[in-house]
Structures are given as structure tokens and as C-alpha cells.
Write a protein that holds these residues in place. Structure first.
Motif, PDB file in Angstrom:
ATOM      1  N   LEU A   1       0.829  -1.208   0.000  1.00  0.00           N
ATOM      2  CA  LEU A   1       0.000   0.000   0.000  1.00  0.00           C
ATOM      3  C   LEU A   1       0.863   1.257   0.000  1.00  0.00           C
ATOM      4  O   LEU A   1       0.692   2.145  -0.847  1.00  0.00           O
ATOM      5  N   PHE A   2       1.794   1.349   0.940  1.00  0.00           N
ATOM      6  CA  PHE A   2       2.593   2.578   1.030  1.00  0.00           C
ATOM      7  C   PHE A   2       3.606   2.668  -0.101  1.00  0.00           C
ATOM      8  O   PHE A   2       3.957   3.765  -0.545  1.00  0.00           O
ATOM      9  N   ALA A   3       4.074   1.520  -0.602  1.00  0.00           N
ATOM     10  CA  ALA A   3       4.945   1.544  -1.775  1.00  0.00           C
ATOM     11  C   ALA A   3       4.169   2.004  -3.005  1.00  0.00           C
ATOM     12  O   ALA A   3       4.700   2.710  -3.870  1.00  0.00           O
ATOM     13  N   THR A   4       2.894   1.625  -3.080  1.00  0.00           N
ATOM     14  CA  THR A   4       2.031   2.077  -4.174  1.00  0.00           C
ATOM     15  C   THR A   4       1.814   3.583  -4.099  1.00  0.00           C
ATOM     16  O   THR A   4       1.901   4.304  -5.109  1.00  0.00           O
ATOM     17  N   LEU A   5       1.522   4.075  -2.906  1.00  0.00           N
ATOM     18  CA  LEU A   5       1.294   5.508  -2.726  1.00  0.00           C
ATOM     19  C   LEU A   5       2.557   6.314  -3.025  1.00  0.00           C
ATOM     20  O   LEU A   5       2.487   7.422  -3.560  1.00  0.00           O
ATOM     21  N   ALA A   6       3.713   5.733  -2.690  1.00  0.00           N
ATOM     22  CA  ALA A   6       4.975   6.446  -2.927  1.00  0.00           C
ATOM     23  C   ALA A   6       5.360   6.449  -4.398  1.00  0.00           C
ATOM     24  O   ALA A   6       5.856   7.452  -4.926  1.00  0.00           O
ATOM     25  N   SER A   7       5.132   5.318  -5.072  1.00  0.00           N
ATOM     26  CA  SER A   7       5.579   5.169  -6.462  1.00  0.00           C
ATOM     27  C   SER A   7       4.499   5.492  -7.486  1.00  0.00           C
ATOM     28  O   SER A   7       4.805   5.753  -8.655  1.00  0.00           O
ATOM     29  N   GLY A   8       3.246   5.400  -7.064  1.00  0.00           N
ATOM     30  CA  GLY A   8       2.150   5.611  -8.002  1.00  0.00           C
ATOM     31  C   GLY A   8       1.786   4.370  -8.787  1.00  0.00           C
ATOM     32  O   GLY A   8       0.934   4.419  -9.678  1.00  0.00           O
ATOM     33  N   SER A   9       2.401   3.235  -8.463  1.00  0.00           N
ATOM     34  CA  SER A   9       2.146   1.995  -9.195  1.00  0.00           C
ATOM     35  C   SER A   9       1.852   0.858  -8.219  1.00  0.00           C
ATOM     36  O   SER A   9       2.738   0.467  -7.437  1.00  0.00           O
ATOM     37  N   ALA A  10       0.639   0.317  -8.286  1.00  0.00           N
ATOM     38  CA  ALA A  10       0.284  -0.819  -7.426  1.00  0.00           C
ATOM     39  C   ALA A  10       1.079  -2.057  -7.820  1.00  0.00           C
ATOM     40  O   ALA A  10       1.472  -2.852  -6.962  1.00  0.00           O
ATOM     41  N   LEU A  11       1.325  -2.216  -9.117  1.00  0.00           N
ATOM     42  CA  LEU A  11       2.093  -3.372  -9.581  1.00  0.00           C
ATOM     43  C   LEU A  11       3.501  -3.334  -8.991  1.00  0.00           C
ATOM     44  O   LEU A  11       4.023  -4.369  -8.529  1.00  0.00           O
ATOM     45  N   LEU A  12       4.115  -2.158  -8.975  1.00  0.00           N
ATOM     46  CA  LEU A  12       5.446  -2.015  -8.399  1.00  0.00           C
ATOM     47  C   LEU A  12       5.410  -2.271  -6.893  1.00  0.00           C
ATOM     48  O   LEU A  12       6.310  -2.900  -6.328  1.00  0.00           O
ATOM     49  N   GLY A  13       4.343  -1.793  -6.243  1.00  0.00           N
ATOM     50  CA  GLY A  13       4.207  -2.002  -4.809  1.00  0.00           C
ATOM     51  C   GLY A  13       4.143  -3.475  -4.442  1.00  0.00           C
ATOM     52  O   GLY A  13       4.819  -3.928  -3.517  1.00  0.00           O
ATOM     53  N   PHE A  14       3.347  -4.239  -5.190  1.00  0.00           N
ATOM     54  CA  PHE A  14       3.231  -5.669  -4.917  1.00  0.00           C
ATOM     55  C   PHE A  14       4.493  -6.419  -5.325  1.00  0.00           C
ATOM     56  O   PHE A  14       4.844  -7.427  -4.706  1.00  0.00           O
ATOM     57  N   ALA A  15       5.172  -5.943  -6.372  1.00  0.00           N
ATOM     58  CA  ALA A  15       6.421  -6.576  -6.787  1.00  0.00           C
ATOM     59  C   ALA A  15       7.479  -6.418  -5.697  1.00  0.00           C
ATOM     60  O   ALA A  15       8.224  -7.365  -5.391  1.00  0.00           O
ATOM     61  N   LEU A  16       7.560  -5.242  -5.090  1.00  0.00           N
ATOM     62  CA  LEU A  16       8.505  -5.007  -4.004  1.00  0.00           C
ATOM     63  C   LEU A  16       8.178  -5.915  -2.819  1.00  0.00           C
ATOM     64  O   LEU A  16       9.075  -6.533  -2.217  1.00  0.00           O
ATOM     65  N   ALA A  17       6.888  -6.015  -2.472  1.00  0.00           N
ATOM     66  CA  ALA A  17       6.474  -6.852  -1.348  1.00  0.00           C
ATOM     67  C   ALA A  17       6.769  -8.323  -1.625  1.00  0.00           C
ATOM     68  O   ALA A  17       7.177  -9.064  -0.719  1.00  0.00           O
ATOM     69  N   LEU A  18       6.586  -8.752  -2.871  1.00  0.00           N
ATOM     70  CA  LEU A  18       6.863 -10.144  -3.218  1.00  0.00           C
ATOM     71  C   LEU A  18       8.357 -10.441  -3.104  1.00  0.00           C
ATOM     72  O   LEU A  18       8.755 -11.492  -2.581  1.00  0.00           O
ATOM     73  N   ALA A  19       9.186  -9.507  -3.562  1.00  0.00           N
ATOM     74  CA  ALA A  19      10.641  -9.694  -3.455  1.00  0.00           C
ATOM     75  C   ALA A  19      11.058  -9.794  -1.995  1.00  0.00           C
ATOM     76  O   ALA A  19      11.901 -10.627  -1.626  1.00  0.00           O
ATOM     77  N   ALA A  20      10.465  -8.957  -1.145  1.00  0.00           N
ATOM     78  CA  ALA A  20      10.780  -9.000   0.282  1.00  0.00           C
ATOM     79  C   ALA A  20      10.309 -10.310   0.902  1.00  0.00           C
ATOM     80  O   ALA A  20      10.987 -10.893   1.754  1.00  0.00           O
ATOM     81  N   PHE A  21       9.155 -10.790   0.467  1.00  0.00           N
ATOM     82  CA  PHE A  21       8.611 -12.055   0.970  1.00  0.00           C
ATOM     83  C   PHE A  21       9.537 -13.216   0.610  1.00  0.00           C
ATOM     84  O   PHE A  21       9.812 -14.089   1.435  1.00  0.00           O
ATOM     85  N   ILE A  22      10.018 -13.218  -0.609  1.00  0.00           N
ATOM     86  CA  ILE A  22      10.928 -14.274  -1.061  1.00  0.00           C
ATOM     87  C   ILE A  22      12.220 -14.243  -0.254  1.00  0.00           C
ATOM     88  O   ILE A  22      12.704 -15.280   0.217  1.00  0.00           O
TER      89      ILE A  22
END
Length: 241
Positions: free
Chosen positions: A162-183
Motif C-alpha cells: 500500500l505505502f509503496a504504491t502511494l509512494a511510487s504511483g504503481s500498485a504493480l510495483l508495490g506488490f512486486a517489491l512486497a513479493l521480493a521482500a517475501f521471497i
């Protein structure tokens, strides 16, 4: 609503809490497996659970715990298309739970068959350090399974994206960052385990976006953990008293 200016420091704070969690060292050599379980139960709820709640509160987005953020709407439509259930959320949830139940039964049958023949159990990566060996450890892994299902979904499927989406303007980028962190958080499982964690994380993101319910994602995640860390070991893998 959270401003973009506020989203950046909140994203950074969440990543700092995450790094404290994943790079916080381990228990002293010879401390035992239960000491490792206790350490996880102390650090994970604080690092990725409490930090998520604090960030949501500071950002004025506590409502996101109960209603999926509007910033995820476009991705949610794509996720529902991938899931193939459209707006039939209840049907999707029932199908997920039914598929999970069927998978558990099939997995137990395969595991029992392999155990009877002395074959090695099929596992996704190196899980030996967390699989229970005694009944006492089985109780700890039960708590771990449920806690992880709650705090990991809260952090990796809501707060960080959510906050990565708000910062970047891209929900796809936000979830991609979260997925990388999860991995990366599952790196102790080895490359194969990380690969399976990536698949599981992507599927959990689709499940959350498709259902629109964080609570449902938490439930499914906890059930998956309970199956792998409690049910299968208790019924297939012998445990000492």
C-alpha cells in the motif's frame, strides 16, 4: 488519505523494520530449536506485525484492514480475471477452501504412501530447521503457523504494497517489491524454497486482490502453514514425546 510525501517515510520505516527482522541474527549455537521458535515469536509480530499497524494508523489507513484500498482496484480486476470468478467473491472463496481441503487430503495420502515405503518426503525447499521433531515443538509450530499467517499477510499483502504504491504511483510495483521482500525472508529454505515461496506469495496476492478480504487471505495462509508445519508432521512424520 495518505499523501505521497508521507508515504515515502512510512515505506522506508516498514523496510527498516523488515530488515531488522531478517538480519537480526540467530539464537546462540546449542540453544535448541524451541529457542529459535521463541525468538521468531518475539521478533515477527513486532517487526512486521506491529510496524504495519503503526504505519496504517499514522498514514490514516486503518480502514484498509477491513476494506481493500482503492489504490488496488485495477490490480484487483486483473486478479479476478486471472482467478476466473469475476465478481462472485463467495464462489471464489468456497473454491479456494475446497481446493485447499482436497490438496491436504491428496498430500497426506501421498505422504503416507511414501512413508510406508521408506521414501523421503516431498518438501518445497529446506524446511528441516523449522519442522517439529517433538510434541513440544509441534505446539510451538502451531503458534508459529497461525501467527505467520496473520502478520505476513498484514505486512506483505497490505502495509508494504500500500505505502509503496502511494509512494511510487504503481500498485504493480508495490506488490512486486512486497513479493521480493517475501521471497528474501524465506532465504533460509534455500533456492528451491525461495522459488516456491515466490509462487506462494504471488498466489496469496492474487487471492487477496480477488477476494478483497485481508482476513480471508490470513485464514488461507494460516491453514497452509498449519498443513505443512503441524498436520503433515503429526500424521506422517514421527515425533518424540
Amino acid at each position: 488519505m495518505t499523501t505521497t510525501l508521507l508515504a515515502w517515510p512510512l515505506s522506508a520505516a516498514l523496510l527498516a523494520a523488515y530488515l531488522w527482522y531478517v538480519r537480526g541474527g540467530d539464537v546462540a549455537r546449542g540453544s535448541g530449536r524451541i529457542a529459535r521458535y521463541r525468538r521468531w515469536m518475539r521478533r515477527a509480530p513486532l517487526a512486521i506485525g506491529a510496524s504495519s499497524l503503526v504505519a496504517l494508523w499514522i498514514g490514516g489507513r486503518i480502514d484498509a484492514l477491513f476494506v481493500m484500498p482503492g489504490e488496488f482496484s485495477a490490480l484487483a480486476r486483473s486478479a479476478r480475471h486471472i482467478a476466473g470468478f469475476g465478481d462472485d467473491i463467495r464462489g471464489f472463496q468456497l473454491a479456494v477452501l475446497g481446493g485447499f481441503a482436497g490438496g491436504v487430503v491428496i498430500g497426506l495420502v501421498i505422504g503416507w504412501w511414501r512413508a510406508r515405503r521408506g521414501k523421503r518426503q516431498l518438501v518445497a525447499g529446506n524446511l528441516e530447521r523449522i519442522l517439529p521433531r517433538t510434541r513440544a515443538e509441534l505446539a510451538w509450530t502451531s503458534m508459529l503457523a497461525i501467527t505467520a499467517g496473520v502478520v505476513e499477510e498484514l505486512f506483505f499483502r497490505l502495509a508494504l504494497p500500500l505505502f509503496a504504491t502511494l509512494a511510487s504511483g504503481s500498485a504493480l510495483l508495490g506488490f512486486a517489491l512486497a513479493l521480493a521482500a517475501f521471497i528474501f525472508a524465506h532465504r533460509y529454505q534455500g533456492r528451491i524454497g525461495m522459488a516456491f515461496s515466490g509462487i506462494a506469495g504471488a498466489l496469496m496476492a492474487i487471492l487477496y486482490l480477488s477476494s478483497g478480504s485481508l482476513a480471508f487471505a490470513m485464514l488461507v495462509h494460516a491453514l497452509l502453514n498449519l498443513n505443512g508445519l503441524v498436520i503433515r508432521p503429526a500424521l506422517i512424520r514421527p515425533t518424540a514425546p
